[in-house]
Design a protein around this motif. Structure first.
Motif, PDB file in Angstrom:
ATOM      1  N   VAL A  98       5.491   8.912   7.026  1.00  0.00           N
ATOM      2  CA  VAL A  98       6.007   9.990   7.879  1.00  0.00           C
ATOM      3  C   VAL A  98       4.956  11.075   8.076  1.00  0.00           C
ATOM      4  N   TYR A  99       4.167  11.340   7.047  1.00  0.00           N
ATOM      5  CA  TYR A  99       3.206  12.435   7.094  1.00  0.00           C
ATOM      6  C   TYR A  99       1.808  11.980   7.506  1.00  0.00           C
ATOM      7  N   SER A 100       1.679  10.741   7.945  1.00  0.00           N
ATOM      8  CA  SER A 100       0.376  10.195   8.318  1.00  0.00           C
ATOM      9  C   SER A 100       0.292   9.989   9.820  1.00  0.00           C
ATOM     10  N   LYS A 101      -0.939   9.932  10.304  1.00  0.00           N
ATOM     11  CA  LYS A 101      -1.173   9.601  11.707  1.00  0.00           C
ATOM     12  C   LYS A 101      -1.500   8.122  11.793  1.00  0.00           C
ATOM     13  N   SER A 102      -1.354   7.580  12.990  1.00  0.00           N
ATOM     14  CA  SER A 102      -1.582   6.144  13.156  1.00  0.00           C
ATOM     15  C   SER A 102      -3.026   5.761  12.852  1.00  0.00           C
ATOM     16  N   THR A 103      -3.966   6.670  13.090  1.00  0.00           N
ATOM     17  CA  THR A 103      -5.368   6.357  12.806  1.00  0.00           C
ATOM     18  C   THR A 103      -5.623   6.157  11.310  1.00  0.00           C
ATOM     19  N   ARG A 104      -4.800   6.740  10.471  1.00  0.00           N
ATOM     20  CA  ARG A 104      -4.926   6.552   9.024  1.00  0.00           C
ATOM     21  C   ARG A 104      -4.279   5.238   8.583  1.00  0.00           C
ATOM     22  N   ILE A 105      -3.320   4.761   9.360  1.00  0.00           N
ATOM     23  CA  ILE A 105      -2.612   3.534   9.011  1.00  0.00           C
ATOM     24  C   ILE A 105      -3.349   2.296   9.522  1.00  0.00           C
ATOM     25  N   VAL A 106      -4.133   2.438  10.589  1.00  0.00           N
ATOM     26  CA  VAL A 106      -4.818   1.287  11.188  1.00  0.00           C
ATOM     27  C   VAL A 106      -5.663   0.507  10.181  1.00  0.00           C
ATOM     28  N   PRO A 107      -6.551   1.149   9.386  1.00  0.00           N
ATOM     29  CA  PRO A 107      -7.348   0.346   8.453  1.00  0.00           C
ATOM     30  C   PRO A 107      -6.513  -0.371   7.393  1.00  0.00           C
ATOM     31  N   VAL A 108      -5.431   0.259   6.957  1.00  0.00           N
ATOM     32  CA  VAL A 108      -4.530  -0.366   5.980  1.00  0.00           C
ATOM     33  C   VAL A 108      -3.877  -1.587   6.605  1.00  0.00           C
ATOM     34  N   MET A 109      -3.401  -1.432   7.836  1.00  0.00           N
ATOM     35  CA  MET A 109      -2.729  -2.524   8.528  1.00  0.00           C
ATOM     36  C   MET A 109      -3.704  -3.673   8.790  1.00  0.00           C
TER      37      MET A 109
ATOM     38  N   SER B  65      12.814  11.585  10.771  1.00  0.00           N
ATOM     39  CA  SER B  65      11.699  11.113   9.947  1.00  0.00           C
ATOM     40  C   SER B  65      11.550   9.600  10.027  1.00  0.00           C
ATOM     41  N   ARG B  66      12.670   8.885   9.979  1.00  0.00           N
ATOM     42  CA  ARG B  66      12.609   7.422  10.056  1.00  0.00           C
ATOM     43  C   ARG B  66      12.057   6.976  11.404  1.00  0.00           C
ATOM     44  N   ASN B  67      12.499   7.611  12.472  1.00  0.00           N
ATOM     45  CA  ASN B  67      12.004   7.258  13.806  1.00  0.00           C
ATOM     46  C   ASN B  67      10.523   7.568  13.943  1.00  0.00           C
ATOM     47  N   ARG B  68      10.061   8.680  13.385  1.00  0.00           N
ATOM     48  CA  ARG B  68       8.647   9.016  13.458  1.00  0.00           C
ATOM     49  C   ARG B  68       7.815   7.996  12.706  1.00  0.00           C
ATOM     50  N   ALA B  69       8.282   7.577  11.537  1.00  0.00           N
ATOM     51  CA  ALA B  69       7.554   6.580  10.755  1.00  0.00           C
ATOM     52  C   ALA B  69       7.426   5.271  11.544  1.00  0.00           C
ATOM     53  N   ARG B  70       8.500   4.816  12.159  1.00  0.00           N
ATOM     54  CA  ARG B  70       8.442   3.591  12.954  1.00  0.00           C
ATOM     55  C   ARG B  70       7.517   3.750  14.153  1.00  0.00           C
ATOM     56  N   ARG B  71       7.561   4.917  14.776  1.00  0.00           N
ATOM     57  CA  ARG B  71       6.713   5.188  15.938  1.00  0.00           C
ATOM     58  C   ARG B  71       5.232   5.151  15.552  1.00  0.00           C
TER      59      ARG B  71
ATOM     60  N   PHE C 130       6.834  -4.891   9.002  1.00  0.00           N
ATOM     61  CA  PHE C 130       6.182  -3.727   8.415  1.00  0.00           C
ATOM     62  C   PHE C 130       7.273  -2.813   7.882  1.00  0.00           C
ATOM     63  N   VAL C 131       7.161  -2.433   6.607  1.00  0.00           N
ATOM     64  CA  VAL C 131       8.127  -1.533   5.972  1.00  0.00           C
ATOM     65  C   VAL C 131       7.436  -0.197   5.754  1.00  0.00           C
ATOM     66  N   CYS C 132       7.989   0.848   6.336  1.00  0.00           N
ATOM     67  CA  CYS C 132       7.418   2.193   6.217  1.00  0.00           C
ATOM     68  C   CYS C 132       7.692   2.741   4.824  1.00  0.00           C
ATOM     69  N   ARG C 133       6.752   3.511   4.308  1.00  0.00           N
ATOM     70  CA  ARG C 133       6.920   4.198   3.036  1.00  0.00           C
ATOM     71  C   ARG C 133       7.087   5.692   3.317  1.00  0.00           C
ATOM     72  N   VAL C 134       7.387   6.473   2.288  1.00  0.00           N
ATOM     73  CA  VAL C 134       7.601   7.911   2.457  1.00  0.00           C
ATOM     74  C   VAL C 134       6.361   8.587   3.025  1.00  0.00           C
ATOM     75  N   LYS C 135       5.173   8.175   2.560  1.00  0.00           N
ATOM     76  CA  LYS C 135       3.945   8.797   3.034  1.00  0.00           C
ATOM     77  C   LYS C 135       3.645   8.475   4.499  1.00  0.00           C
TER      78      LYS C 135
ATOM     79  N   HIS D 167       0.875  -1.168   0.000  1.00  0.00           N
ATOM     80  CA  HIS D 167       0.000   0.000   0.000  1.00  0.00           C
ATOM     81  C   HIS D 167       0.913   1.219   0.000  1.00  0.00           C
ATOM     82  N   ALA D 168       0.379   2.367  -0.359  1.00  0.00           N
ATOM     83  CA  ALA D 168       1.188   3.592  -0.411  1.00  0.00           C
ATOM     84  C   ALA D 168       1.727   3.982   0.962  1.00  0.00           C
ATOM     85  N   LEU D 169       1.053   3.565   2.040  1.00  0.00           N
ATOM     86  CA  LEU D 169       1.487   3.923   3.385  1.00  0.00           C
ATOM     87  C   LEU D 169       2.352   2.860   4.057  1.00  0.00           C
TER      88      LEU D 169
END
Length: 120
Positions: free
Chosen positions: A88-99, A55-61, A81-86, A25-27
């Motif tokens: 970094v600019y997302s909140k965890s609530t946006r990633i939850v449905p993808v995950m 940025s890398r630490n924020r994405a992992r967090r 889980f491999v973080c993508r560029v997007k 997915h893009a995220l």
């Protein structure tokens, strides 16, 4: 409740990348593979393509926070889980449905458990 351990050995990551199944997915990119250990192991990876260390630490967090919201990984699975560029600019609530969608497709037990949670 299954115990979750952090993946840290490079050989484990290489094995999961080579032989595991993946969803993209893009995220977030998710790799999963069964293990014979009876425990769940999880790794979160962010490459230098994402940016500098902050940025890398924020994405992992953000990914770890989304994983806490999704619930436990079933015992006997290795998940990366491999973080993508997007990411970094997302909140965890946006990633939850993808995950949840990716885990549901890759892990049969997770799909059944998530379906039970939706009916409650």
């Amino acid at each position: 409740m299954p115990q979750t351990v952090t993946l840290s050995e490079n050989r484990d990551f290489k094995r999961i990348y080579a032989k595991g199944k993946s969803r993209v997915h893009a995220l977030l990119v998710t790799y999963a593979m069964k293990n014979r250990l009876g425990i769940a192991r999880v790794g979160v990876v962010s490459s230098k393509k994402i940016g500098k260390a902050v940025s890398r630490n924020r994405a992992r967090r953000v990914v770890r926070a989304a994983l806490r919201e999704c619930g436990e990984i079933p015992a006997g699975w290795d998940v990366v889980f491999v973080c993508r560029v997007k990411t970094v600019y997302s909140k965890s609530t946006r990633i939850v449905p993808v995950m949840k969608r990716q885990l549901g497709e890759l892990l049969p037990q997770a799909a059944a458990r998530m379906a039970d949670e939706r009916t409650l």
